[in-house]
Scaffold this motif. Structure first.
Motif, short mmCIF file in Angstrom:
data_model
loop_
_atom_site.label_atom_id
_atom_site.label_comp_id
_atom_site.label_asym_id
_atom_site.label_seq_id
_atom_site.Cartn_x
_atom_site.Cartn_y
_atom_site.Cartn_z
N CYS A 108 -12.54 12.50 30.10
CA CYS A 108 -13.45 13.34 29.59
C CYS A 108 -14.09 14.56 30.73
O CYS A 108 -14.90 14.17 31.58
CB CYS A 108 -14.57 12.66 28.66
N ALA A 109 -13.49 15.68 30.73
CA ALA A 109 -13.93 16.68 31.67
C ALA A 109 -15.13 17.14 31.39
O ALA A 109 -15.52 17.67 30.14
CB ALA A 109 -12.65 17.72 32.04
N PRO A 110 -16.19 17.45 32.28
CA PRO A 110 -17.53 17.98 31.81
C PRO A 110 -17.37 19.44 31.20
O PRO A 110 -18.07 19.88 30.51
CB PRO A 110 -18.24 18.15 33.18
N ALA A 111 -16.35 20.14 31.80
CA ALA A 111 -16.16 21.55 31.20
C ALA A 111 -15.74 21.47 29.62
O ALA A 111 -15.84 22.44 29.02
CB ALA A 111 -15.17 22.14 31.97
N ASP A 112 -15.27 20.37 29.09
CA ASP A 112 -14.60 20.08 27.89
C ASP A 112 -15.55 19.81 26.68
O ASP A 112 -15.43 19.67 25.68
CB ASP A 112 -13.56 19.43 27.97
N GLY A 113 -16.92 19.70 27.29
CA GLY A 113 -18.09 19.61 26.26
C GLY A 113 -18.05 18.32 25.50
O GLY A 113 -18.39 18.23 24.22
N GLY A 114 -17.71 17.22 26.08
CA GLY A 114 -17.45 16.04 25.40
C GLY A 114 -16.16 15.65 24.71
O GLY A 114 -15.81 14.56 24.37
N ASN A 115 -15.27 16.67 24.75
CA ASN A 115 -13.90 16.26 24.19
C ASN A 115 -13.13 15.65 25.34
O ASN A 115 -13.41 15.86 26.51
CB ASN A 115 -13.04 17.70 23.96
N CYS A 116 -12.32 14.87 24.91
CA CYS A 116 -11.32 13.90 25.97
C CYS A 116 -10.05 14.05 25.52
O CYS A 116 -9.59 14.55 24.57
CB CYS A 116 -11.84 12.30 25.65
N THR A 117 -9.16 13.66 26.67
CA THR A 117 -7.69 13.72 26.41
C THR A 117 -7.20 12.34 26.64
O THR A 117 -7.81 11.37 27.64
CB THR A 117 -7.00 14.72 27.35
N THR A 118 -6.00 12.01 26.07
CA THR A 118 -5.51 10.58 26.16
C THR A 118 -4.52 10.75 27.33
O THR A 118 -3.51 11.32 27.13
CB THR A 118 -4.93 10.05 24.74
N VAL A 119 -4.73 9.55 28.12
CA VAL A 119 -3.82 9.51 29.21
C VAL A 119 -3.05 8.28 29.28
O VAL A 119 -1.83 8.03 29.90
CB VAL A 119 -4.46 9.61 30.76
N ALA A 120 -3.36 7.17 28.28
CA ALA A 120 -2.80 5.99 28.25
C ALA A 120 -3.02 5.20 26.98
O ALA A 120 -4.28 5.50 26.48
CB ALA A 120 -3.21 5.01 29.47
N GLY A 121 -2.11 4.79 26.23
CA GLY A 121 -2.32 4.39 25.00
C GLY A 121 -2.56 5.32 23.89
O GLY A 121 -1.64 6.39 24.17
#
Length: 231
Positions: free
Chosen positions: A101-114
């Motif tokens: 979850c990158a600080p620049a993305d404002g709480g949004n996250c990306t899935t990298v496993a599963g």
């Protein structure tokens, strides 16, 4: 952080399960990163803020959207080449996924496993509980190491593999043999002098032991703490 009873205010936590440190170059703690499991969020708690915390991932209740979690059990810190925070990496247990979850993305996250439902395929996890980072000298992530608790294994998930993971410890079902685990809760990376991976160290919860699992040993592990029954 916390200590003000169960709740979701800035100075409260609700059954936190994991913690990581954000540190300055001199080793001093800049902030505590907390997997605030039952609030379904990751909190950044800076000592300078006197126990008040800021939500840096999710905070929008239980769910599987990019800005939601389902009981985050573990958290790790990913740093950029310049030493700044690149991402807060969390184990989103009930959504069976690992997300930076990158600080620049404002709480949004990306899935990298599963993120492909509960299961034991190479692109699936089953209630993962812990995560550690295998990083290159420049700080870039080579792989995410995941304590895939309900599959009783440790998975190595390289970004280059597009979400597909390789089993590096156990993977032979529940048990107490050298190549088995019983709900591994946490994982850490042990490096050799030359910077290569010496072992994946896992907390084998139901077997009451801690085990390093060397890549050369093909998923077999040795006990270095516990392993003498519950007590």
């Amino acid at each position: 952080a916390g200590g003000n009873g169960q709740g979701d205010a800035a100075n409260q936590l609700y059954k936190p399960w994991g913690v990581a440190l954000e540190q300055a170059p001199d080793g001093s703690v800049v902030a505590y990163l907390v997997a605030d499991a039952f609030n379904h969020r990751v909190q950044r708690c800076a000592p300078a803020d006197g126990g008040s915390c800021t939500t840096v991932a999710s905070g929008n209740g239980y769910g599987d959207a990019a800005n939601q979690h389902g009981f985050p059990w573990g958290v790790a810190l990913e740093k950029a080449v310049d030493g700044s925070v690149a991402a807060y990496v969390e184990v989103d247990s009930n959504n069976h996924r690992v997300q930076p979850c990158a600080p620049a993305d404002g709480g949004n996250c990306t899935t990298v496993a599963g993120g492909n439902g509960q299961g034991d395929a190479a692109n699936q996890l089953y209630k993962p509980w812990g995560v550690a980072l295998e990083q290159a000298p420049d700080g870039s992530v080579v792989a995410y190491l995941v304590a895939d608790a309900f599959n009783h294994r440790v998975q190595r998930c390289a970004p280059a593999d597009g979400g597909s993971c390789t089993t590096v410890a156990s993977g032979n079902g529940y048990g107490d043999a050298a190549n088995q685990h019983g709900f591994p809760w946490g994982v850490a990376l042990e490096k050799a002098v030359d910077g290569s991976v010496a072992a994946y160290v896992e907390v084998d919860s139901n077997n009451h032991r801690v085990q390093p699992c060397a890549p050369a040993d093909g998923g077999n592990c040795t006990t270095v703490a516990g392993g003498n029954g519950q007590g």
